[in-house]
Every structure is written in C-alpha cells, then in structure tokens.
Design a protein around this motif. Structure first.
Motif, PDB file in Angstrom:
ATOM      1  N   HIS A  51       0.866  -1.175   0.000  1.00 33.44           N
ATOM      2  CA  HIS A  51       0.000   0.000   0.000  1.00 33.44           C
ATOM      3  C   HIS A  51       0.913   1.238   0.000  1.00 33.44           C
ATOM      4  O   HIS A  51       1.795   1.352   0.868  1.00 33.44           O
ATOM      5  N   THR A  53       1.684   4.316   1.080  1.00 29.77           N
ATOM      6  CA  THR A  53       1.298   5.234   2.150  1.00 29.77           C
ATOM      7  C   THR A  53       2.550   5.942   2.672  1.00 29.77           C
ATOM      8  O   THR A  53       3.669   5.603   2.275  1.00 29.77           O
ATOM      9  N   GLU A  55       3.868   5.528   5.493  1.00 22.50           N
ATOM     10  CA  GLU A  55       4.695   4.555   6.213  1.00 22.50           C
ATOM     11  C   GLU A  55       5.503   3.711   5.223  1.00 22.50           C
ATOM     12  O   GLU A  55       6.690   3.421   5.445  1.00 22.50           O
ATOM     13  N   THR A  56       4.855   3.352   4.110  1.00 22.62           N
ATOM     14  CA  THR A  56       5.570   2.595   3.077  1.00 22.62           C
ATOM     15  C   THR A  56       6.695   3.447   2.495  1.00 22.62           C
ATOM     16  O   THR A  56       7.762   2.940   2.134  1.00 22.62           O
ATOM     17  N   ASP A 125       2.315  -7.557  -0.408  1.00 26.73           N
ATOM     18  CA  ASP A 125       1.245  -7.425   0.586  1.00 26.73           C
ATOM     19  C   ASP A 125      -0.025  -7.977  -0.060  1.00 26.73           C
ATOM     20  O   ASP A 125      -0.746  -7.259  -0.734  1.00 26.73           O
ATOM     21  N   LEU A 341      -7.871   1.672   4.411  1.00 25.21           N
ATOM     22  CA  LEU A 341      -6.925   2.295   3.483  1.00 25.21           C
ATOM     23  C   LEU A 341      -7.644   3.043   2.367  1.00 25.21           C
ATOM     24  O   LEU A 341      -7.092   3.961   1.777  1.00 25.21           O
ATOM     25  N   GLU A 345      -6.282   6.421   6.181  1.00 28.20           N
ATOM     26  CA  GLU A 345      -4.862   6.358   5.783  1.00 28.20           C
ATOM     27  C   GLU A 345      -4.174   5.069   6.190  1.00 28.20           C
ATOM     28  O   GLU A 345      -2.947   5.003   6.210  1.00 28.20           O
ATOM     29  N   GLY A 346      -4.962   4.042   6.554  1.00 26.44           N
ATOM     30  CA  GLY A 346      -4.340   2.784   6.972  1.00 26.44           C
ATOM     31  C   GLY A 346      -3.881   2.873   8.419  1.00 26.44           C
ATOM     32  O   GLY A 346      -4.199   3.813   9.136  1.00 26.44           O
ATOM     33  N   HIS A 347      -3.111   1.877   8.813  1.00 28.79           N
ATOM     34  CA  HIS A 347      -2.684   1.806  10.214  1.00 28.79           C
ATOM     35  C   HIS A 347      -1.777   2.985  10.555  1.00 28.79           C
ATOM     36  O   HIS A 347      -0.968   3.418   9.732  1.00 28.79           O
ATOM     37  N   MET A 352       3.037   0.514  12.152  1.00 27.51           N
ATOM     38  CA  MET A 352       3.748   0.152  10.918  1.00 27.51           C
ATOM     39  C   MET A 352       5.262   0.190  11.144  1.00 27.51           C
ATOM     40  O   MET A 352       6.021  -0.454  10.423  1.00 27.51           O
ATOM     41  N   PHE A 356       7.244  -2.731   9.420  1.00 29.21           N
ATOM     42  CA  PHE A 356       8.212  -2.440   8.355  1.00 29.21           C
ATOM     43  C   PHE A 356       9.653  -2.619   8.824  1.00 29.21           C
ATOM     44  O   PHE A 356      10.551  -2.817   7.999  1.00 29.21           O
TER      45      PHE A 356
HETATM   46  N1  ADE Z   1      -1.447  -1.736   5.775  1.00 28.97           N
HETATM   47  C1  ADE Z   1      -2.298  -1.249   6.689  1.00 28.97           C
HETATM   48  N2  ADE Z   1      -1.986   0.017   7.002  1.00 28.97           N
HETATM   49  C2  ADE Z   1      -0.902   0.364   6.263  1.00 28.97           C
HETATM   50  C3  ADE Z   1      -0.126   1.539   6.154  1.00 28.97           C
HETATM   51  N3  ADE Z   1      -0.385   2.625   6.872  1.00 28.97           N
HETATM   52  N4  ADE Z   1       0.889   1.511   5.279  1.00 28.97           N
HETATM   53  C4  ADE Z   1       1.152   0.404   4.555  1.00 28.97           C
HETATM   54  N5  ADE Z   1       0.473  -0.730   4.620  1.00 28.97           N
HETATM   55  C5  ADE Z   1      -0.560  -0.757   5.482  1.00 28.97           C
END
Ligand code: ADE
Length: 418
Positions: A51, A53, A55-56, A125, A341, A345-347, A352, A356
């Motif tokens: 994803h 994001t 965090e990614t 993922d 998501l 904005e996801g977790h 994360m 990660f």
């Molecule tokens: N999966 C769930 N939340 C996420 C995030 N914030 N970034 C990447 N993958 C996720």
C-alpha cells in the motif's frame, strides 16, 4: 526515470506527510541509519507491491538507503496516497507505479512495471506480485533470492503455493512475526477501520449495534475499538474456538443470518469470500452501513447487492447507496475494498514502525541467507522479532526486568517441584 503517478506536483504535500509519519517510526529510523552506513542491500533489485502510504515511503527510503534499487507499485487499487507516490518519485528517484482508484488493468500493468526491474527480492502485501511473477514472468524465477509477505491473506496464498509445490523461491512471512500481527493486525486494524468508517460516514458509533465478522487478530482489534466507542458489538464466526473467545471477551456471538437484521454497522475481516451476501442484505435495516477491512474485496458480495438494488447513487465520497426493492437503503463503503486504506490512511505509523522494521530486516536476512533457504514459507527469525520489540520498548522509554541466574536455571530444570 520511469514512473506512473497521478500528479508529480503533489510531491510537496507528500514530503511533509512522510516527515510526520517518520516521527512515529523510531525503530525503522534506526534501521535506516544503519542501512545508510552499511549498505547491506547493495546491488539488490527489490520489487515491492505494498500500500503506497506515508509509512511505506519510510520503508522504501530505508531500503534505498540500504543500497537497493527499489521499484514500487500498489497492493490495492484504492489504497495509494497520490502525494506520497509523487514524493518518492520526485525526491528519492524511486520508480513508483500507483494511482489511487486505478482500474484492474492499470493495477496489473503497474505490477508488470515493477517486475520489469527483474527483482532479486520481492516484497508483497497480498501476494499479487508473487502470483503474477509465477504466472507471467517465470523467466525471472532463477534470479529471485527470496521474498517477504506482509499480510495474513498473502501468507495463506503463498503456503497454498508451497503445498502445491509451485512456489519458486523462499518467502519470509513477515505477517507472522509477533511484532507484526500482535500490534499491526490488532491495534492497527482496530483503529484504522473505525477511522475509515467515521471519515466516510461521520455517523455516531456510540449506542449503535456493530457487527464484526471474523475474530482473528484484526477482528479482535476492531471489536474492542468499536466497543470502546460505545457500540454494542456482535461477532460472527465459523471457528468454534474463536467464537468461544469472543463470547468470553464479552461479545454477543450469533450467525450472520441473525445479526443481519440487528446491525447498524457491518464490517468483514475474515479473509474469505461472500461473508455478506444476498440473503443478508435482504434482511438488513434501512440505513445499514456495510464495510470490509479484509485484504481483498471479496468478503462482501457486491455483485449480489447490485443485482437486488433498484437504484444506486454515490451519496458521499466512499459511500454508495443501494436502494432495494423492499424500499430499504444499504450504504456500501469504499466499494467493499479495505475501508481503512480506502477511506482513511491505513494503520498509524507507530504500529507500521514494527511491521516495516520486520520487512527491512527480513530483506537483509534474505540477502545474507538465501543460499540456505528452501522454496517454502519461513517465519521471521525469532532474534529479529525480539530485537524489534526491544528497540520499540527502548524508543518508548520502557525498561523491563532481566532473569536472575537462579530464575534462568529454574526455567531449564525439570527436577524442582513443590
Ligand atoms: N497496511 C495497513 N496500514 C498500512 C499503512 N499505513 N501503510 C502500509 N500498509 C498498510
């Protein structure tokens, strides 16, 4: 440089948001600092399908600092944060192929673009990258050292491939690390799913009846958070042990056929298909809100909903109204794709951070140990898992006790009884 993002001019917004996320990711940052000095992934071509994001972005930058040539595409058509994609392409020279709302053909063409980088390591993922590689680019298999998998659904798919003897290289199941699923799946899904439902609907959770389908780690997190916001939570399950656990955790448990007519909110987190289907929709109350937070958009039978609807319209972003022949309207969020998501904005970054950190250290592990690994699915080595927990605790300023020599001896002896 090759990339496909919505609008490269969004990069400045993405830059600030990634900086913000980084502030809650101390463990990954410490790995980034080490990677930039030691370059453990030097010369590695790394294809990532995650994803896209903030965090990614922190993970992708860490891997690049570690010496990898990273190419990135989305692991879901609706989860991309377009500003983040633009930032990674503009400021980090990372070829990103991801646009929020892309259609299925574009989604798979983006996976092809990542595979065009001929990865030595895959980072997935949901296993769409691995499965596409095994279906369309078998020529690449001899070059791949190994891969990592982020989520429960992906691990299940990859284990099925291994059981069928078709898995072409070793996989590290990042999802199964304790510092991943105890936190990301539970607290991450719990909070971000509620966040997605609230952002999409702005409906009051307190006093509502909230039906959670599936009581795995994600379901446990979601049920607890919904309860914490004042909802009466019902859990539906197919597994007797999980159902018993939900009962003893204080939730009402019943079949979906019964819950359908009671719920105000429904959210699926099972990993299986058609959990909410025609016979359930027909019994739902007028105004019922239906969402999914499982990896794929198969848990809600959207085709059946379309078939029984007399009219549909988009009433708010990420909210589609389906009015049935019985005069009742059902509201489907984020097209039945993962609502946390799609509509939020996801977790949060703080969970994360650990997920990660596992990804980055597992990629390094593959680089060092690939020759010793077989074509099967491995757990993250326990010392990596424990080290991440130690680093996270240290970042939170939390200290813990150590075993005394006497206690250590006791734990390894069998002859001390009453
Ligand atoms: N999966 C769930 N939340 C996420 C995030 N914030 N970034 C990447 N993958 C996720």
């Amino acid at each position: 440089m090759d990339y496909h993002v919505k609008d490269i001019k969004l990069a400045e917004v993405g830059k600030n948001r990634v900086e913000w996320a980084g502030k809650s990711m101390p463990v990954l940052k410490s790995i980034m600092d080490r990677f930039s000095k030691e370059k453990p992934l030097k010369g590695i071509s790394l294809g990532a399908c995650l994803h896209v994001t903030t965090e990614t972005a922190m993970l992708a930058i860490t891997l690049k600092q570690g010496g990898a040539n990273v190419r990135l595409c989305a692991s879901n058509p609706l989860s991309t944060q377009d500003d983040v994609a633009a930032y990674l392409a503009r400021d980090h020279g990372i070829p990103v192929f991801a646009i929020k709302g892309e259609d299925n053909d574009t989604y798979y063409s983006h996976i092809d673009s990542v595979l065009a980088g001929e990865p030595d390591i895959t980072m997935d993922d949901g296993a769409d990258l691995v499965s596409t590689l095994h279906r369309k680019r078998t020529d690449l298999l001899p070059k791949v050292l190994g891969g990592t998998e982020e989520t429960t659904t992906g691990v299940i798919r990859l284990k099925a491939m291994a059981a069928d003897n078709v898995l072409g290289y070793p996989i590290i199941a990042v999802n199964d690390a304790k510092t991943k699923h105890f936190f990301d799946n539970r607290y991450g899904t719990g909070q971000s799913t509620i966040d997605g439902i609230i952002r999409a609907t702005n409906r009051l959770i307190a006093g509502s009846t909230f039906v959670v389908s599936g009581y795995g780690w994600c379901g446990k997190g979601l049920a607890k958070r919904a309860q914490g916001m004042g909802a009466n939570v019902i859990v539906t399950e197919i597994d007797p042990l999980a159902a018993l656990e939900a009962t003893m955790d204080g939730f009402r448990v019943m079949p979906m056929a019964e819950a359908a007519s009671i719920g105000d909110f429904f959210c699926t987190v099972t990993g299986d298909r058609s959990v909410l289907r025609k016979e359930h929709f027909l019994h739902m109350k007028d105004g019922a809100i239906v969402a999914n937070s499982g990896h794929f958009d198969i848990e809600i039978d959207v085709m059946a909903l379309k078939e029984i609807a007399q009219s549909t319209r988009k009433i708010r972003p990420f909210v589609d109204e389906y009015t049935l022949g019985n005069g009742r309207s059902i509201y489907l969020l984020a097209d039945g794709r993962l609502v946390n998501l799609g509509a939020a904005e996801g977790h949060p970054s703080a969970v994360m951070d650990m997920s990660f950190a596992n990804q980055a250290l597992s990629a390094e592990f593959i680089k060092v140990h690939s020759k010793d690994l077989e074509k099967r699915v491995y757990n993250v080595p326990e010392d990596i898992d424990k080290e991440i927990a130690r680093l996270k605790l240290a970042s939170l300023g939390i200290r813990i006790d150590e075993l005394t020599p006497e206690q250590e001896e006791y734990l390894t002896s069998w002859n001390m009884g009453t």
